[in-house]
Design a protein around this motif. Structure first.
Motif, PDB file in Angstrom:
ATOM      1  N   VAL A 185       0.811  -1.175  -0.114  1.00 40.59           N
ATOM      2  CA  VAL A 185       0.116   0.061  -0.031  1.00 40.59           C
ATOM      3  C   VAL A 185       0.844   1.313  -0.083  1.00 40.59           C
ATOM      4  N   ASN A 186       0.512   2.049  -0.889  1.00 43.88           N
ATOM      5  CA  ASN A 186       1.549   3.436  -0.934  1.00 43.88           C
ATOM      6  C   ASN A 186       0.590   4.636  -0.618  1.00 43.88           C
ATOM      7  N   ARG A 187      -0.683   4.290  -0.418  1.00 43.32           N
ATOM      8  CA  ARG A 187      -1.526   5.555  -0.160  1.00 43.32           C
ATOM      9  C   ARG A 187      -2.719   5.081   0.783  1.00 43.32           C
ATOM     10  N   ILE A 188      -2.864   5.826   1.853  1.00 39.39           N
ATOM     11  CA  ILE A 188      -4.143   5.421   2.549  1.00 39.39           C
ATOM     12  C   ILE A 188      -4.891   7.068   2.610  1.00 39.39           C
ATOM     13  N   ASP A 189      -5.965   6.800   2.180  1.00 37.32           N
ATOM     14  CA  ASP A 189      -6.791   8.056   1.823  1.00 37.32           C
ATOM     15  C   ASP A 189      -7.372   8.470   3.216  1.00 37.32           C
ATOM     16  N   LEU A 190      -7.769   7.397   4.183  1.00 32.49           N
ATOM     17  CA  LEU A 190      -8.119   8.202   5.417  1.00 32.49           C
ATOM     18  C   LEU A 190      -7.764   7.052   6.411  1.00 32.49           C
ATOM     19  N   LEU A 191      -7.021   7.727   7.526  1.00 28.45           N
ATOM     20  CA  LEU A 191      -6.797   7.022   8.678  1.00 28.45           C
ATOM     21  C   LEU A 191      -7.781   7.480   9.891  1.00 28.45           C
ATOM     22  N   ILE A 192      -8.260   6.462  10.553  1.00 27.82           N
ATOM     23  CA  ILE A 192      -9.132   7.122  11.678  1.00 27.82           C
ATOM     24  C   ILE A 192      -8.762   6.214  13.025  1.00 27.82           C
ATOM     25  N   LEU A 193      -8.146   7.132  13.912  1.00 30.55           N
ATOM     26  CA  LEU A 193      -8.040   6.587  15.437  1.00 30.55           C
ATOM     27  C   LEU A 193      -9.411   6.757  15.918  1.00 30.55           C
ATOM     28  N   THR A 194     -10.214   5.545  16.281  1.00 26.84           N
ATOM     29  CA  THR A 194     -11.530   5.980  16.989  1.00 26.84           C
ATOM     30  C   THR A 194     -11.557   6.516  18.322  1.00 26.84           C
ATOM     31  N   HIS A 195     -10.411   6.174  19.039  1.00 25.75           N
ATOM     32  CA  HIS A 195     -10.379   6.540  20.520  1.00 25.75           C
ATOM     33  C   HIS A 195      -9.263   6.098  20.917  1.00 25.75           C
ATOM     34  N   ILE A 196      -8.718   6.603  22.357  1.00 27.39           N
ATOM     35  CA  ILE A 196      -7.462   6.408  22.919  1.00 27.39           C
ATOM     36  C   ILE A 196      -7.230   5.326  23.815  1.00 27.39           C
ATOM     37  N   ASP A 197      -7.364   4.208  23.204  1.00 27.84           N
ATOM     38  CA  ASP A 197      -7.318   2.872  24.065  1.00 27.84           C
ATOM     39  C   ASP A 197      -6.018   2.206  23.502  1.00 27.84           C
ATOM     40  N   SER A 198      -5.297   1.509  24.279  1.00 30.45           N
ATOM     41  CA  SER A 198      -3.965   0.721  23.761  1.00 30.45           C
ATOM     42  C   SER A 198      -4.198  -0.247  22.710  1.00 30.45           C
ATOM     43  N   ASP A 199      -5.432  -1.015  22.778  1.00 30.97           N
ATOM     44  CA  ASP A 199      -5.740  -2.113  21.771  1.00 30.97           C
ATOM     45  C   ASP A 199      -6.310  -1.462  20.599  1.00 30.97           C
ATOM     46  N   HIS A 200      -6.169  -0.098  20.246  1.00 29.75           N
ATOM     47  CA  HIS A 200      -6.560   0.620  19.053  1.00 29.75           C
ATOM     48  C   HIS A 200      -5.434   1.395  18.909  1.00 29.75           C
ATOM     49  N   ILE A 201      -4.806   2.122  19.554  1.00 27.94           N
ATOM     50  CA  ILE A 201      -3.717   3.214  19.228  1.00 27.94           C
ATOM     51  C   ILE A 201      -2.194   2.498  19.208  1.00 27.94           C
ATOM     52  N   ALA A 202      -2.159   1.363  19.915  1.00 28.90           N
ATOM     53  CA  ALA A 202      -0.772   0.837  19.990  1.00 28.90           C
ATOM     54  C   ALA A 202       0.013   0.548  18.408  1.00 28.90           C
ATOM     55  N   GLY A 203      -0.921  -0.108  17.734  1.00 27.14           N
ATOM     56  CA  GLY A 203      -0.416  -0.600  16.508  1.00 27.14           C
ATOM     57  C   GLY A 203      -0.240   0.630  15.498  1.00 27.14           C
ATOM     58  N   LEU A 204      -0.777   1.656  15.637  1.00 27.90           N
ATOM     59  CA  LEU A 204      -0.593   2.809  15.050  1.00 27.90           C
ATOM     60  C   LEU A 204       0.996   3.471  15.263  1.00 27.90           C
ATOM     61  N   ILE A 205       1.145   3.426  16.528  1.00 26.24           N
ATOM     62  CA  ILE A 205       2.289   4.285  17.054  1.00 26.24           C
ATOM     63  C   ILE A 205       3.445   3.304  16.356  1.00 26.24           C
ATOM     64  N   SER A 206       3.204   2.041  16.586  1.00 28.78           N
ATOM     65  CA  SER A 206       4.222   1.037  15.776  1.00 28.78           C
ATOM     66  C   SER A 206       4.448   1.410  14.350  1.00 28.78           C
ATOM     67  N   LEU A 207       3.420   1.541  13.654  1.00 25.71           N
ATOM     68  CA  LEU A 207       3.352   1.950  12.192  1.00 25.71           C
ATOM     69  C   LEU A 207       4.022   3.202  11.908  1.00 25.71           C
ATOM     70  N   PHE A 208       3.842   4.335  12.912  1.00 31.96           N
ATOM     71  CA  PHE A 208       4.423   5.580  12.602  1.00 31.96           C
ATOM     72  C   PHE A 208       5.789   5.605  12.947  1.00 31.96           C
ATOM     73  N   LYS A 209       6.359   4.429  13.638  1.00 34.92           N
ATOM     74  CA  LYS A 209       7.693   4.531  14.136  1.00 34.92           C
ATOM     75  C   LYS A 209       8.371   3.568  13.309  1.00 34.92           C
ATOM     76  N   SER A 210       7.832   2.975  12.234  1.00 35.12           N
ATOM     77  CA  SER A 210       8.400   1.788  11.425  1.00 35.12           C
ATOM     78  C   SER A 210       8.712   2.501  10.082  1.00 35.12           C
ATOM     79  N   SER A 211       9.848   1.949   9.424  1.00 40.22           N
ATOM     80  CA  SER A 211      10.192   2.537   8.242  1.00 40.22           C
ATOM     81  C   SER A 211       9.064   2.152   7.112  1.00 40.22           C
ATOM     82  N   LEU A 212       8.149   1.520   7.364  1.00 36.14           N
ATOM     83  CA  LEU A 212       7.199   1.298   6.272  1.00 36.14           C
ATOM     84  C   LEU A 212       6.239   2.432   6.102  1.00 36.14           C
ATOM     85  N   ILE A 213       6.155   3.386   6.949  1.00 41.19           N
ATOM     86  CA  ILE A 213       5.189   4.520   6.942  1.00 41.19           C
ATOM     87  C   ILE A 213       5.956   5.474   5.795  1.00 41.19           C
TER      88      ILE A 213
END
Length: 347
Positions: free
Chosen positions: A54-82
């Motif tokens: 995937v080279n484009r995400i048109d819309l990313l939604i963080l529904t709310h602030i809980d670790s079982d929803h947000i932690a994977g996104l933090i890992s994504l933004f810390k990775s080279s994949l992003i």
């Protein structure tokens, strides 16, 4: 990339949520939506592989602030994949989104800001806060009918966040159906027990603040409830002119809060008509197990049932969930109610 049909995945996210939707706009251009990132392990074991091409995400939604929803996104933004993914727009409500530690605690005072990570990797991204004031948002033919949170709940979230001094875990003391007598009761009998959540909205502010909405793609409709509160969704549906005689009709319902006892009421289900319900969970944590048998009962015996087979989908194998929480459903349950349960990830 051109596309003429929608497909979506309820990814294995352990006890969390991670939803990847590949749909299309009025020009048949692919439109990709990522909702939540699950736990840190979700990115490592599932989401990373799904996003590698995937080279484009048109819309990313963080529904709310809980670790079982947000932690994977933090890992994504810390990775080279992003670095190879362009994100056009992000929805999230935040006074300050912060790092979590290895115990998956959300801290109001320490760690790196997710917002800073986002802007570092995607400086041109549009960061947007969402409430029910937005009502209907249309993006090239893809419509979002916003059902939660209300502006008042968003402000209460911010107030509690600023006052907090201690870490907030993703365990929210949900009253689960762990008692043996509940497991032995019939689904029909359980469906008649009045809905009675064990917390009020302000005492469950993280879940109450979930961004929840109806997604209307050009070929499929999905009600995506995150970890929302039933009371809020019920009120929003009524404000959108849905009622018992004119229910919201959708192809799929992603059930709130992994099938928790406290997040799906009979009244809410009486405003929704669908033959397909989806529950995202591996069975929950050691202390807080999902889904509840009562929620299954309410879905199967809801007042809007058509004379058609109802299916409840799970994103983990049912036998694996049973190993964690016991026989929350059993063979006898399928003898009545005209329903079935299936393990499925891609739809």
């Amino acid at each position: 990339m051109k596309r003429n049909s929608t497909e979506f995945a309820i990814l294995p996210a352990f006890h969390g949520d991670c939803i990847l939707i590949k749909t299309y706009d009025i020009n048949n251009d692919e439109f990709i939506i990522l909702i939540d990132g699950g736990t840190a392990q979700t990115f490592r074991y599932t989401l990373k592989a799904e996003l590698k091409d995937v080279n484009r995400i048109d819309l990313l939604i963080l529904t709310h602030i809980d670790s079982d929803h947000i932690a994977g996104l933090i890992s994504l933004f810390k990775s080279s994949l992003i670095d190879n993914i362009v994100i056009d727009e992000i929805w999230m409500n935040h006074p300050e989104i912060v790092e979590i530690n290895n115990d998956e605690l959300i801290s109001t005072k320490q760690g790196d800001s997710l917002k800073e990570l986002i802007l570092l990797k995607n400086p041109d991204v549009k960061l947007i806060e969402i409430t029910t004031l937005d009502k209907s948002i249309i993006k090239s033919g893809v419509e979002f009918i916003i059902l939660s949170p209300t502006p008042q709940i968003k402000e209460e979230l911010y107030r509690q966040w600023q006052l907090a001094n201690l870490p907030k875990t993703n365990n929210d003391n949900v009253n689960i159906s762990s008692q043996k007598e509940v497991y032995s009761n019939s689904l029909e009998d359980l469906s008649k027990i009045p809905f009675s959540p064990d917390k009020n909205i302000n005492n469950d502010i993280f879940n109450s603040s979930s961004i929840s909405f109806v997604l209307k793609c050009l070929d499929v409709s999905i009600l995506l409830l995150a970890d929302s509160r039933s009371e809020i969704i019920t009120e929003s549906l009524r404000l959108n002119c849905f009622n018992e005689t004119k229910p919201l009709e959708v192809d799929y319902v992603k059930v709130s809060h992994h099938g928790s006892l406290n997040n799906t009421s009979q009244e809410q289900l009486g405003l929704i008509q669908s033959n397909n319900f989806i529950i995202s969970t591996n069975g929950g944590t050691a202390d807080h197990k999902h889904p509840s048998r009562e929620t299954i009962a309410r879905i199967v015996y809801n007042s809007q049932r058509k004379d058609e087979v109802l299916t409840i989908y799970f994103n983990y194998k049912i036998d694996d969930i049973k190993e964690r929480i016991g026989d929350f459903i059993n063979d006898t349950d399928f003898e009545e109610g005209n329903w079935n349960a299936i393990n499925k990830n891609w739809f």
